[in-house]
Design an enzyme around this catalytic site. Structure first.
Site, PDB file in Angstrom:
ATOM      1  N   GLY A 228       0.765  -1.244   0.000  1.00 42.16           N
ATOM      2  CA  GLY A 228       0.000   0.000   0.000  1.00 42.16           C
ATOM      3  C   GLY A 228       0.791   1.286   0.000  1.00 42.16           C
ATOM      4  O   GLY A 228       0.186   2.357  -0.010  1.00 42.16           O
ATOM      5  N   GLY A 272       3.730  -4.191  -3.659  1.00 41.96           N
ATOM      6  CA  GLY A 272       3.890  -4.507  -5.068  1.00 41.96           C
ATOM      7  C   GLY A 272       4.209  -3.215  -5.791  1.00 41.96           C
ATOM      8  O   GLY A 272       5.292  -2.983  -6.320  1.00 41.96           O
ATOM      9  N   TYR A 312     -10.436   2.687 -11.875  1.00 45.61           N
ATOM     10  CA  TYR A 312     -10.350   3.635 -10.748  1.00 45.61           C
ATOM     11  C   TYR A 312     -10.294   5.088 -11.209  1.00 45.61           C
ATOM     12  O   TYR A 312      -9.985   5.952 -10.393  1.00 45.61           O
ATOM     13  CB  TYR A 312      -9.039   3.406  -9.965  1.00 45.61           C
ATOM     14  CG  TYR A 312      -8.780   2.049  -9.418  1.00 45.61           C
ATOM     15  CD1 TYR A 312      -9.599   1.511  -8.422  1.00 45.61           C
ATOM     16  CD2 TYR A 312      -7.682   1.297  -9.836  1.00 45.61           C
ATOM     17  CE1 TYR A 312      -9.326   0.271  -7.875  1.00 45.61           C
ATOM     18  CE2 TYR A 312      -7.400   0.052  -9.298  1.00 45.61           C
ATOM     19  CZ  TYR A 312      -8.232  -0.447  -8.318  1.00 45.61           C
ATOM     20  OH  TYR A 312      -7.958  -1.669  -7.774  1.00 45.61           O
ATOM     21  N   CYS A 340     -15.391  -2.141 -27.148  1.00 41.05           N
ATOM     22  CA  CYS A 340     -16.755  -1.651 -27.339  1.00 41.05           C
ATOM     23  C   CYS A 340     -17.341  -1.226 -25.999  1.00 41.05           C
ATOM     24  O   CYS A 340     -18.390  -1.728 -25.567  1.00 41.05           O
ATOM     25  CB  CYS A 340     -17.612  -2.733 -27.989  1.00 41.05           C
ATOM     26  SG  CYS A 340     -16.976  -3.195 -29.595  1.00 41.05           S
ATOM     27  N   GLU A 341     -16.656  -0.396 -25.311  1.00 36.88           N
ATOM     28  CA  GLU A 341     -17.087   0.169 -24.027  1.00 36.88           C
ATOM     29  C   GLU A 341     -16.643   1.620 -24.014  1.00 36.88           C
ATOM     30  O   GLU A 341     -15.472   1.905 -24.302  1.00 36.88           O
ATOM     31  CB  GLU A 341     -16.417  -0.557 -22.846  1.00 36.88           C
ATOM     32  CG  GLU A 341     -16.903  -1.946 -22.576  1.00 36.88           C
ATOM     33  CD  GLU A 341     -18.348  -1.999 -22.072  1.00 36.88           C
ATOM     34  OE1 GLU A 341     -18.835  -0.977 -21.541  1.00 36.88           O
ATOM     35  OE2 GLU A 341     -18.984  -3.044 -22.267  1.00 36.88           O
TER      36      GLU A 341
HETATM   37  C1  PLP Z   1      -3.241  -8.479   0.614  1.00 40.00           C
HETATM   38  C2  PLP Z   1      -2.481  -7.580  -0.282  1.00 40.00           C
HETATM   39  N1  PLP Z   1      -1.187  -7.366  -0.027  1.00 40.00           N
HETATM   40  C3  PLP Z   1      -0.447  -6.570  -0.818  1.00 40.00           C
HETATM   41  C4  PLP Z   1      -0.977  -5.951  -1.923  1.00 40.00           C
HETATM   42  C5  PLP Z   1      -0.094  -5.085  -2.772  1.00 40.00           C
HETATM   43  O1  PLP Z   1      -0.535  -3.781  -2.769  1.00 40.00           O
HETATM   44  P1  PLP Z   1       0.380  -2.639  -3.414  1.00 40.00           P
HETATM   45  O2  PLP Z   1       0.785  -3.141  -4.741  1.00 40.00           O
HETATM   46  O3  PLP Z   1      -0.529  -1.452  -3.490  1.00 40.00           O
HETATM   47  O4  PLP Z   1       1.517  -2.436  -2.480  1.00 40.00           O
HETATM   48  C6  PLP Z   1      -2.334  -6.119  -2.217  1.00 40.00           C
HETATM   49  C7  PLP Z   1      -2.936  -5.465  -3.386  1.00 40.00           C
HETATM   50  O5  PLP Z   1      -4.042  -5.627  -3.782  1.00 40.00           O
HETATM   51  C8  PLP Z   1      -3.112  -6.964  -1.371  1.00 40.00           C
HETATM   52  O6  PLP Z   1      -4.393  -7.193  -1.631  1.00 40.00           O
END
Ligand code: PLP
Length: 419
Positions: A228, A272, A312, A340-341
């Site tokens: 996050g 991620g 989003y 087609c959206e």
């Molecule tokens: C449980 C969980 N961990 C980690 C992540 C990775 O999030 P980010 O790529 O925003 O750090 C997500 C993303 O959906 C998630 O659902």
């Protein structure tokens, strides 16, 4: 005019794009390695481990890089577990943070020795009855409330994690069933650039560790603060200062955990986006310019290649190769794909240099949750992925889908008429 930097020379990337089928994704190896090193350095005061969220960029070559840099992986599905296995992760290098989990996925996770992050305490009896309760188990907490995070929103509306009363009951049951080691997990914000929200999440978790320790005598093996960390998608947004976030979390760790004499839990994270997000580019070409009520630039990528804007209303910055933005000659465009959206718009009302058919556009910050969210609506095909390696070469790390791939799951044989 604010712009974003590309770590490749415009000429080189143009030459490559001219010899390669567009659209394609391009990742930047050095950038990925540097982001991991920064994260590890920022949290080096703790026994820290990053478990890269495979869902962000589920490619074995990317996973080999994060492995070399000392990360584990966070998986959420059978395919991600298999990717982790094929990339050589095993045992406690794998977290399994699933939800609505089919039994066979737990079975696979347990066979790899992965650490389970349970999304519901109802899963405890299912595990006991059909598989087994592992020695180390973690539960995902949902504190309720609203951090003002636009992706996750009000946590009382979130399907993920368990409220506090279930959490405590869950750990009691796990103790009774013989679990010996415990983890506590949360994912309360996503793409969050406000440092105070990350600090607040850590405070909630450390207080919970203290409360559960006091009530149940549990010493947690780890606290997983989730992913996050946000990235500045817009050129005028500021990078999250993770050294500041870390130093504030350290103070809370010392005050709430260490001063109360609790065994210090490891700090886990599962980013991620922070790692691969800014290190991925979508390279695409203008196919058509259409002047209607608005000006549309039709490109050869669409929302099936990059869903985030349609999903989003996410902003992805665009660089037009070899055309610097000159405000007096710029035009407002909706940059659209061929689905087609009507929400198949990768950018809306975007000021860009005057575009012509054949121009190459580069979408920034698509390295996480970009290609991974691809789909096949209208029979559109997912693009290739390349890695710009540390030795300056373009390595194909996923070929583009073909129509044969699309038809491989269909049976188009004409049936004999039975009448
Ligand atoms: C449980 C969980 N961990 C980690 C992540 C990775 O999030 P980010 O790529 O925003 O750090 C997500 C993303 O959906 C998630 O659902």
């Amino acid at each position: 005019m604010l712009k974003k930097i590309i770590p490749f020379s415009e000429q080189k990337i143009k030459e490559f794009a001219n010899n390669t089928k567009t659209p394609f994704y391009l990742y930047y190896e050095n950038g990925i390695r540097e982001r991991i090193k920064t994260l590890q350095d920022a949290f080096s005061w703790a026994e820290f481990k990053e478990f890269f969220a495979i869902k962000a960029t589920p490619n074995p070559r990317i996973l080999s890089i994060v492995k070399e840099e000392g990360c584990g992986v966070d998986c959420s599905s059978m395919a991600e577990l298999i990717l982790a296995e094929k990339a050589g992760f095993k045992g406690d290098e794998i977290l399994f943070t699933s939800n609505d989990t089919p039994l066979e996925e737990y079975e696979k996770a347990l066979s790899l020795g992965a650490t389970l992050n349970l999304d519901d305490i109802g899963h405890i009896d299912i595990l006991k009855e059909h598989l087994h309760i592992p020695e180390l188990v973690s539960i995902r907490y949902n504190p309720g409330g609203d951090f003002g995070n636009y992706i996750i929103g009000n946590l009382k509306e979130s399907k993920f994690g368990v409220p506090k009363k279930d959490l405590i009951r869950g750990f009691e049951v796990l103790q009774k069933y013989g679990a010996k080691k415990f983890g506590l997990h949360i994912m309360a914000v996503s793409n969050e650039l406000n440092p105070h929200n990350h600090i607040k999440v850590a405070e909630i978790m450390f207080n919970l560790v203290l409360e559960i320790h006091t009530n149940l005598g549990i010493n947690f093996d780890f606290v997983d603060l989730g992913g996050g960390f946000g990235i500045p998608y817009k050129p005028d947004e500021k990078e999250l200062d993770i050294y500041y976030v870390s130093s504030e979390i350290k103070k809370l760790y010392e005050k709430i955990i260490l001063k109360n004499g609790i065994n210090p839990p490891k700090i886990y994270m599962e980013h991620g986006r922070y790692i691969t997000g800014p290190n991925g580019y979508l390279v695409t070409r203008v196919l058509h310019i259409k002047n209607s009520y608005k000006k549309y630039a039709g490109i050869d990528a669409n929302s099936a290649n990059l869903l985030r804007p349609a999903m989003y209303r996410a902003y992805h910055h665009i660089t037009v190769l070899n055309k610097p933005l000159n405000i007096t000659e710029a035009e407002l465009y909706d940059v659209v794909g061929s689905l087609c959206e009507n929400n198949d718009k990768l950018a809306e009302d975007r000021l860009l240099p005057k575009l012509e058919v054949g121009d190459i556009l580069i979408f920034h910050d698509v390295g996480a949750h970009g290609h991974a969210m691809g789909f096949n609506y209208n029979g559109k095909l997912r693009s290739a992925e390349y890695l710009f390696t540390n030795d300056q070469s373009y390595e194909l790390i996923r070929r583009a889908e073909t129509l044969d791939d699309y038809f491989a799951t269909l049976s188009c044989e004409k049936k004999d008429n039975l009448n």
